[in-house]
Design an enzyme around this catalytic site. Structure first.
Site, PDB file in Angstrom:
ATOM      1  N   GLU A 262      -6.997   1.906 -13.225  1.00 32.21           N
ATOM      2  CA  GLU A 262      -6.392   3.089 -12.603  1.00 32.21           C
ATOM      3  C   GLU A 262      -5.164   3.551 -13.380  1.00 32.21           C
ATOM      4  O   GLU A 262      -4.991   4.748 -13.647  1.00 32.21           O
ATOM      5  CB  GLU A 262      -6.032   2.793 -11.143  1.00 32.21           C
ATOM      6  CG  GLU A 262      -7.273   2.632 -10.273  1.00 32.21           C
ATOM      7  CD  GLU A 262      -6.965   2.361  -8.805  1.00 32.21           C
ATOM      8  OE1 GLU A 262      -7.877   2.512  -7.994  1.00 32.21           O
ATOM      9  OE2 GLU A 262      -5.825   1.991  -8.472  1.00 32.21           O
TER      10      GLU A 262
ATOM     11  N   GLU B 274     -25.747  15.736  -3.256  1.00 34.05           N
ATOM     12  CA  GLU B 274     -27.141  15.980  -2.846  1.00 34.05           C
ATOM     13  C   GLU B 274     -28.095  15.100  -3.657  1.00 34.05           C
ATOM     14  O   GLU B 274     -29.203  14.799  -3.210  1.00 34.05           O
ATOM     15  CB  GLU B 274     -27.520  17.460  -2.968  1.00 34.05           C
ATOM     16  CG  GLU B 274     -27.601  18.007  -4.357  1.00 34.05           C
ATOM     17  CD  GLU B 274     -27.912  19.514  -4.352  1.00 34.05           C
ATOM     18  OE1 GLU B 274     -28.978  19.887  -3.876  1.00 34.05           O
ATOM     19  OE2 GLU B 274     -27.059  20.301  -4.824  1.00 34.05           O
TER      20      GLU B 274
ATOM     21  N   HIS C 135     -26.429  21.865  -0.532  1.00 35.09           N
ATOM     22  CA  HIS C 135     -26.559  22.458  -1.856  1.00 35.09           C
ATOM     23  C   HIS C 135     -25.558  23.586  -2.060  1.00 35.09           C
ATOM     24  O   HIS C 135     -25.340  24.361  -1.138  1.00 35.09           O
ATOM     25  CB  HIS C 135     -27.989  22.998  -2.002  1.00 35.09           C
ATOM     26  CG  HIS C 135     -28.268  23.532  -3.363  1.00 35.09           C
ATOM     27  ND1 HIS C 135     -28.402  22.711  -4.455  1.00 35.09           N
ATOM     28  CD2 HIS C 135     -28.436  24.797  -3.805  1.00 35.09           C
ATOM     29  CE1 HIS C 135     -28.645  23.462  -5.509  1.00 35.09           C
ATOM     30  NE2 HIS C 135     -28.657  24.729  -5.157  1.00 35.09           N
TER      31      HIS C 135
ATOM     32  N   CYS D 183      -1.340   1.740  -3.130  1.00 37.85           N
ATOM     33  CA  CYS D 183      -2.363   2.786  -2.967  1.00 37.85           C
ATOM     34  C   CYS D 183      -1.791   4.200  -2.890  1.00 37.85           C
ATOM     35  O   CYS D 183      -2.286   5.114  -3.566  1.00 37.85           O
ATOM     36  CB  CYS D 183      -3.156   2.552  -1.682  1.00 37.85           C
ATOM     37  SG  CYS D 183      -3.461   0.841  -1.283  1.00 37.85           S
TER      38      CYS D 183
ATOM     39  N   LYS E 218       0.229   5.424  -5.979  1.00 42.16           N
ATOM     40  CA  LYS E 218      -0.777   5.456  -7.064  1.00 42.16           C
ATOM     41  C   LYS E 218      -1.628   6.713  -6.980  1.00 42.16           C
ATOM     42  O   LYS E 218      -1.833   7.424  -7.965  1.00 42.16           O
ATOM     43  CB  LYS E 218      -1.635   4.183  -6.964  1.00 42.16           C
ATOM     44  CG  LYS E 218      -2.768   4.029  -7.968  1.00 42.16           C
ATOM     45  CD  LYS E 218      -4.066   4.690  -7.594  1.00 42.16           C
ATOM     46  CE  LYS E 218      -4.600   4.383  -6.234  1.00 42.16           C
ATOM     47  NZ  LYS E 218      -5.145   3.045  -6.068  1.00 42.16           N
TER      48      LYS E 218
ATOM     49  N   TYR F 284      -8.968  -3.272 -10.973  1.00 42.16           N
ATOM     50  CA  TYR F 284      -8.602  -1.999 -10.351  1.00 42.16           C
ATOM     51  C   TYR F 284      -7.314  -1.416 -10.959  1.00 42.16           C
ATOM     52  O   TYR F 284      -7.261  -0.264 -11.343  1.00 42.16           O
ATOM     53  CB  TYR F 284      -8.286  -2.212  -8.875  1.00 42.16           C
ATOM     54  CG  TYR F 284      -9.426  -2.334  -7.911  1.00 42.16           C
ATOM     55  CD1 TYR F 284      -9.845  -1.240  -7.166  1.00 42.16           C
ATOM     56  CD2 TYR F 284     -10.041  -3.555  -7.683  1.00 42.16           C
ATOM     57  CE1 TYR F 284     -10.843  -1.355  -6.216  1.00 42.16           C
ATOM     58  CE2 TYR F 284     -11.046  -3.682  -6.739  1.00 42.16           C
ATOM     59  CZ  TYR F 284     -11.446  -2.580  -6.005  1.00 42.16           C
ATOM     60  OH  TYR F 284     -12.428  -2.697  -5.072  1.00 42.16           O
TER      61      TYR F 284
ATOM     62  N   CYS G  78       0.824  -1.212   0.000  1.00 44.05           N
ATOM     63  CA  CYS G  78       0.000   0.000   0.000  1.00 44.05           C
ATOM     64  C   CYS G  78       0.857   1.261   0.000  1.00 44.05           C
ATOM     65  O   CYS G  78       0.680   2.144  -0.832  1.00 44.05           O
ATOM     66  CB  CYS G  78      -0.926  -0.005   1.211  1.00 44.05           C
ATOM     67  SG  CYS G  78      -1.773   1.559   1.445  1.00 44.05           S
TER      68      CYS G  78
END
Ligand code: NDP
Length: 462
Positions: free
Chosen positions: A184, A444, A439, A48, A51, A180, A43
């Site tokens: 990616e 939303e 908002h 991760c 990346k 993945y 990782c």
């Protein structure tokens, strides 16, 4: 008198191993942790974290383009791959330092060596040949990219490991795989201006994800100029006379590219670990078999993280480590909870998801309400960028529980983290409806989709 040199010996200094070692040491246990490469594991060192830094780097060209719609004139720009690599490496060094410090300050003994199981309660340290004993052994050695040796020319290809250290940015790349990592990196390279082709054997990228996410992401990638070829696979890679690579696919495509990257899944690092010497059971893929508490069939050996091939995600390995500590050292038996794991694909746009994709929910529940919204994100109005955000909620009609939430768009990963709490808490669609919107945001939409777009009854869309 204690029989063993250590209460706990952890093999593997990745996310799971470091967390278990640090927590056990903090409780006053005598802990050693061995790592043969760098602390932080896949990782932090080559997964991760670097990346995500690459993802940020690759997004700037679009930011520069979009700025014009907001009145900005961006001057001449240039990109230095080597500067990015150097900056990324500095950050990884810093993080590795933090991992080490966490272990040291809690009193865990750090061993910079490969360690293998040498016999009952015994671990061999390869750097010195020394053997030490431990009451409990935790194996958290992770995995490695599938090297796909059956493909001629696989040795000419790179994996994600090498992608983080390329000496120069290729001008063109072909990536094989549709999961993945393939998706990616296709987006990263394309964002950095590399001519990018993705070749995937399945009908649509990202098997297992909701089909609306898969289709819309693939279309968005194609709009950005990534060539996505499905139902095909690279069968051979050869060195061309011009120094580039020639990648040939099953269906007869030939790509002349600077690099070919394989992203064909990851395999557990169980070879040569001495597991067979004490009879630790592996599954057909070579992953360590564990029970609900991460126990192997050998009563003093536990395993967690990618080496067990349950869910190959960093937070899952960390969670499994914390459950191990609760169970073994705090007299609080705790099973890792692998249900409703929110996750993100850091493509561009991102996918953020939690819960069931529609096709799985349709098999599980008699009737579903599906709420689907596809809209232009606000930022794209002035920038003029042709892009869409997609949001989808899947509701079990019987009890109104939201059983799946899927988002394709900017910051979808951030949204998935939060909506993951709602699903984990068992929120119903009525809870979503009575939540006030923030908002103006994209998210939303998740609380303002009042009417189902369609229903699915007994697996059929109605
Ligand atoms: P994935 O399992 O996601 O994808 C592997 C891909 O390779 C699939 O598309 C698969 O096809 C294909 N494939 C496998 N074998 C072959 C073959 N022999 N020939 C052709 N295609 C093949 O693995 P990745 O390597 O992308 O990533 C490894 C793991 O790391 C992921 O499962 C994920 O858990 C984790 N990860 C998570 C990230 C995140 O959270 N953002 C980022 C990166 C990795 P098919 O679908 O047909 O089986």
């Amino acid at each position: 008198m204690t029989r063993y040199d250590f209460d706990l010996f952890v093999i593997g200094g990745g996310s799971g191993g470091v967390r278990a070692a640090r927590l056990a040491a903090a409780m006053g246990k005598r802990v050693a942790i061995a790592e043969e490469y760098r602390f932080g594991g896949t990782c932090v060192i080559r997964g991760c974290v670097p990346k995500k830094l690459f993802v940020y780097a690759s997004q700037f060209p679009e930011h520069f383009e979009d700025a014009a719609g907001y009145g900005w004139t961006v001057g001449e720009r240039s990109f230095s791959w080597l500067a990015l690599i150097a900056a990324k490496d500095r950050e990884i060094d810093r993080l590795e330092g933090l991992y080490r410090k966490g272990l040291e300050t809690n009193g865990a003994e750090i061993l910079e060596t490969r360690a293998e199981i040498a016999g009952d309660h015994r671990v061999r340290l390869l750097s010195s040949g020394q053997e030490v004993t431990a009451e409990k052994i935790l194996v958290a050695v992770g995995g490695h990219p599938n090297p796909h040796p059956e493909m001629p020319g696989s040795e000419l290809c790179i994996s994600s490991n090498e992608a983080f250290h390329l000496e120069e940015l290729p001008k063109s790349i072909a990536i094989t795989g549709g999961g993945y990592i393939a998706v990616e990196f296709a987006n990263i390279f394309a964002g950095l201006g590399v001519e990018t082709t993705l070749v995937y054997r399945g009908e649509e990228i990202l098997r297992g994800f909701d089909m609306d996410m898969r289709v819309n992401l693939r279309e968005a990638m194609e709009k950005k100029g990534i060539q996505v070829i499905c139902r095909d696979t690279i069968v051979e890679v050869a060195q061309a006379a011009d120094g580039r690579l020639k990648a040939q696919t099953h269906n007869g495509h030939v790509f002349n590219v600077d690099k070919v990257m394989m992203a064909l899944g990851r395999q557990p690092n169980t070879k040569g670990l001495g597991l067979e010497s004490v009879g630790v059971e592996l599954d057909a893929k070579g992953a360590i078999r564990v029970d609900d508490y991460s126990r192997t069939n050998v009563d003093y050996i536990w395993a967690l993280g990618d080496v067990t091939d349950r869910v190959q995600l960093t937070p899952v390995a960390i969670h499994e480590a914390m459950c191990f500590i609760e169970t073994e050292y705090k007299d609080n038996p705790t099973k890792p909870d692998h249900d409703l794991i929110a996750t993100a694909v850091f493509s561009q746009p991102e996918i953020g998801t939690v819960g069931l994709p529609e096709h799985v929910a349709a098999e599980r529940y008699e009737e579903l309400e599906v709420y689907l919204a596809k809209f232009r994100p606000m930022k794209a109005t002035l920038s003029g960028r042709d892009e869409r955000t997609v949001m989808k909620l899947i509701v079990n009609a019987a009890d109104r529980k939201v059983v799946g939430a899927h988002i394709l768009g900017h910051e979808a990963g951030e949204m998935a983290q939060l909506i993951g709490i709602a699903l984990k808490g068992g929120c119903t669609k009525d809870d979503f409806d009575r939540t006030m919107a923030v908002h103006p945001t994209a998210s939303e939409e998740l609380v303002t989709m009042y009417q189902p777009s369609y229903r699915v009854k007994n697996g059929e869309r109605v």
